[in-house]
Design a protein around this motif. Structure first.
Motif, mmCIF file in Angstrom:
data_model
loop_
_atom_site.group_PDB
_atom_site.id
_atom_site.type_symbol
_atom_site.label_atom_id
_atom_site.label_comp_id
_atom_site.label_asym_id
_atom_site.label_seq_id
_atom_site.Cartn_x
_atom_site.Cartn_y
_atom_site.Cartn_z
ATOM 1 N N UNK A 68 0.841 -1.207 0.000
ATOM 2 C CA UNK A 68 0.000 0.000 0.000
ATOM 3 C C UNK A 68 0.869 1.248 0.000
ATOM 4 N N UNK A 69 1.924 1.250 0.793
ATOM 5 C CA UNK A 69 2.824 2.400 0.828
ATOM 6 C C UNK A 69 3.477 2.642 -0.526
ATOM 7 N N UNK A 70 3.929 1.570 -1.177
ATOM 8 C CA UNK A 70 4.563 1.717 -2.488
ATOM 9 C C UNK A 70 3.562 2.186 -3.528
ATOM 10 N N UNK A 71 2.331 1.703 -3.442
ATOM 11 C CA UNK A 71 1.286 2.170 -4.367
ATOM 12 C C UNK A 71 1.057 3.666 -4.202
ATOM 13 N N UNK A 72 1.047 4.128 -2.966
ATOM 14 C CA UNK A 72 0.868 5.565 -2.704
ATOM 15 C C UNK A 72 2.045 6.367 -3.250
ATOM 16 N N UNK A 73 3.247 5.827 -3.093
ATOM 17 C CA UNK A 73 4.420 6.492 -3.656
ATOM 18 C C UNK A 73 4.316 6.559 -5.175
ATOM 19 N N UNK A 124 13.801 4.572 -5.892
ATOM 20 C CA UNK A 124 14.465 5.528 -4.990
ATOM 21 C C UNK A 124 13.530 5.926 -3.862
ATOM 22 N N UNK A 125 12.294 6.289 -4.218
ATOM 23 C CA UNK A 125 11.296 6.691 -3.218
ATOM 24 C C UNK A 125 11.016 5.556 -2.234
ATOM 25 N N UNK A 126 10.960 4.344 -2.751
ATOM 26 C CA UNK A 126 10.665 3.187 -1.905
ATOM 27 C C UNK A 126 11.772 2.953 -0.891
ATOM 28 N N UNK A 127 13.010 3.009 -1.334
ATOM 29 C CA UNK A 127 14.137 2.814 -0.421
ATOM 30 C C UNK A 127 14.180 3.931 0.622
ATOM 31 N N UNK A 128 13.936 5.151 0.173
ATOM 32 C CA UNK A 128 13.896 6.274 1.101
ATOM 33 C C UNK A 128 12.815 6.071 2.153
ATOM 34 N N UNK A 144 13.546 5.514 6.171
ATOM 35 C CA UNK A 144 13.206 6.672 7.020
ATOM 36 C C UNK A 144 11.982 6.443 7.890
ATOM 37 N N UNK A 145 11.054 5.618 7.417
ATOM 38 C CA UNK A 145 9.834 5.363 8.199
ATOM 39 C C UNK A 145 9.385 3.942 7.964
#
Length: 382
Positions: free
Chosen positions: A305-310, A370-374, A378-379
Motif C-alpha cells: 500500500x505504501x509503495x502504491x501511494x508512492x 528511490x522513493x521506496x528505499x527512502x 526513514x519510516x
C-alpha cells in the motif's frame, strides 16, 4: 528527481550487458557481468564481496554501503539467463523507434540490475543513505532455482528488515507480492524387457507404467488453489520392437500453500507403493522442494500500500498481482521478511525470443525505487 541518471548512458551500458552470454551454466559470462557491477560500485566506494558457491556456476556479488552485519534493505537480482552460449550473437541488443529494447536477458534481468545500480548511485550521491544500511546481492544461478546460492540468500535475508526483488514489472506495469512455490520431481520407471512380437507377455513396460503415472499426476492439479503439475519431459525405451525396460520423466510442481505440496508428496509416496502394469513395472521418484511459496504477510501488504501511494505521487499507477513463477523473494518471504517483487522497469517475454524492455519506463521506475528505499529507511512499515 534524478540527477546523475541519463537514459543514454543507461542504454549504452545495457547494450554491453545484453551482448554478454551469461546463462546459468556459462560461468565466464556471469563473471563478466559481475565484474561490470563490481567496478561500478567500487567507484562509488561501496563494499563488494565475491562469493564462489560452485565451480558449475559463476560467482555471486554482495554489495553494501556499510560493513554492518544487519541491513535495512536487501535488494535481490540475478545475473544469469536461461539462454545457451551463442544466443547474444544471434539475438543481440536492439532498440526500435518506440523505445522497445530487445535482446537475451534484457528484462530478465540485466536491465533491472542496471536500473538498481543507478538508483543506488543517485541515493548515495545525494547523501540520502547516510546512516542507512543497504545490501544488494547479485545472484548467478537464479534461473536454475538458486541451487548453489540459496544458503547465502537466506543468510542475508535473516540479517535484513525488508527485501526488494528488482525483477521486471509485469507487461501491464503491475508489481508482484505473491509467487508460487516450486518443486521438481524426477521419475525413474523400471520394467522388464521382452520381444514385442515373440513374447510381449513376458515383459513389463516401463513406458506403460510411466503413462499411468502421468494421468494420475495431472489429475492431482487443483487450479483453483493454484496447484499445477506438469510432466514436461519424458523419454525411455530402446527400440520399437522391445517392451521398454526403462523410462524417465521430469515433473514441475507449483503450489500456493505448503499444505498442497504436502498433499502432492503424500500422493507420490502412495503411487510408489503400487504398480499399474502387468508384470510389476515400478517407478521411483525423487522430489526436491526448490522454492517455498511467497505469500504476503500483513506487514508486506502494508508495504505494498505504501509503495502504491508512492507510485501515485509519481503518476505511476499499477496493481499487485500473483504469479506462478518463482524468484529469490520466495526464500525471503518464507523466513518472515516483508518482501515485494517486480520493482524493475516494465518488460515481458522472458525466457523467449520475444523478450523486451520498455526504455520509457526506466526513469519512472527508477524514481519509484528511490522513493521506496527512502521510505523504508526513514519510516519503516509498522
Amino acid at each position: 528527481m534524478t540527477k546523475s541518471f541519463t537514459l543514454a548512458e543507461y542504454l549504452q551500458n545495457l547494450e554491453f550487458l545484453v551482448n554478454i552470454d551469461s546463462g546459468s551454466y556459462t560461468p565466464a559470462g556471469t563473471k563478466k557481468v559481475m565484474e561490470f557491477f563490481q567496478e561500478k560500485f567500487n567507484l562509488l566506494g561501496w563494499n563488494t564481496e565475491i562469493h564462489k558457491t560452485s565451480d558449475k556456476v559463476g560467482p555471486c556479488l554482495q554489495i553494501s554501503n556499510c560493513p554492518d552485519e544487519e541491513y535495512d534493505v536487501l535488494l535481490l537480482g540475478h545475473m544469469d539467463t536461461v539462454f545457451p552460449e551463442g544466443t547474444a550473437a544471434k539475438r543481440p541488443y536492439a532498440i526500435d523507434k518506440r523505445a522497445k529494447v530487445t535482446g537475451a536477458g534484457v528484462s530478465d534481468m540485466k536491465g533491472c540490475l542496471l536500473m538498481t545500480y543507478f538508483a543506488l548511485k543517485e541515493l548515495d550521491q545525494s547523501k540520502k543513505l547516510a546512516g542507512k544500511r543497504i545490501c544488494f546481492l547479485l545472484n548467478s544461478d537464479e534461473e536454475i532455482g538458486s541451487l548453489y546460492s540459496r544458503t547465502l540468500i537466506k543468510a542475508l535475508a535473516k540479517k535484513s528488515s525488508y527485501a526488494l526483488v528488482v525483477e521486471a514489472a509485469r507487461p501491464t506495469g503491475d508489481m508482484v507480492n505473491s509467487r508460487s512455490g516450486i518443486a521438481s520431481c524426477d521419475l525413474t520407471a523400471t520394467g522388464i524387457a521382452a520381444h514385442a512380437g515373440v513374447n510381449p507377455q513376458d515383459g513389463s513396460s516401463a513406458i506403460n507404467e510411466l503413462a499411468a503415472w502421468i494421468l494420475k499426476l495431472h489429475a492431482l492439479s487443483n487450479y483453483e488453489l493454484g496447484t499445477s503439475i506438469n510432466v514436461g519431459i519424458i523419454n525411455g525405451g530402446s527400440a520399437r520392437n522391445v517392451v521398454a525396460e526403462q523410462a524417465q520423466a521430469q515433473v514441475d510442481i507449483r503450489f500456493k500453500q505448503h499444505s498442497e505440496f504436502e498433499r502432492i508428496s503424500t500422493a507420490l509416496h502412495e503411487l510408489e507403493q503400487q504398480s499399474f502394469t502387468a508384470g510389476g513395472a515400478k517407478i521411483t521418484c525423487n522430489t526436491i522442494l526448490n522454492r517455498p511459496p511467497m505469500n504476503p504477510s500483513p506487514q508486506t501488504l502494508k508495504l505494498c500500500k505504501n509503495i502504491s501511494d508512492l507510485g501515485k505521487s509519481l503518476d505511476i499507477d499499477f496493481n499487485w498481482v500473483a504469479t506462478g513463477g518463482g524468484s529469490d523473494g520466495n526464500y525471503c518471504a518464507a523466513l518472515g521478511i516483508p518482501t515485494v517483487d517486480g520493482l524493475g522497469p516494465v518488460g515481458g517475454g522472458g525466457h523467449s525470443v520475444h523478450e523486451w524492455l520498455d526504455a520509457n519506463s526506466v526513469k519512472p521506475r527508477l524514481n519509484l525505487l528511490i522513493k521506496t528505499i527512502e521510505f523504508i529507511t526513514n519510516s519503516p512499515v509498522k
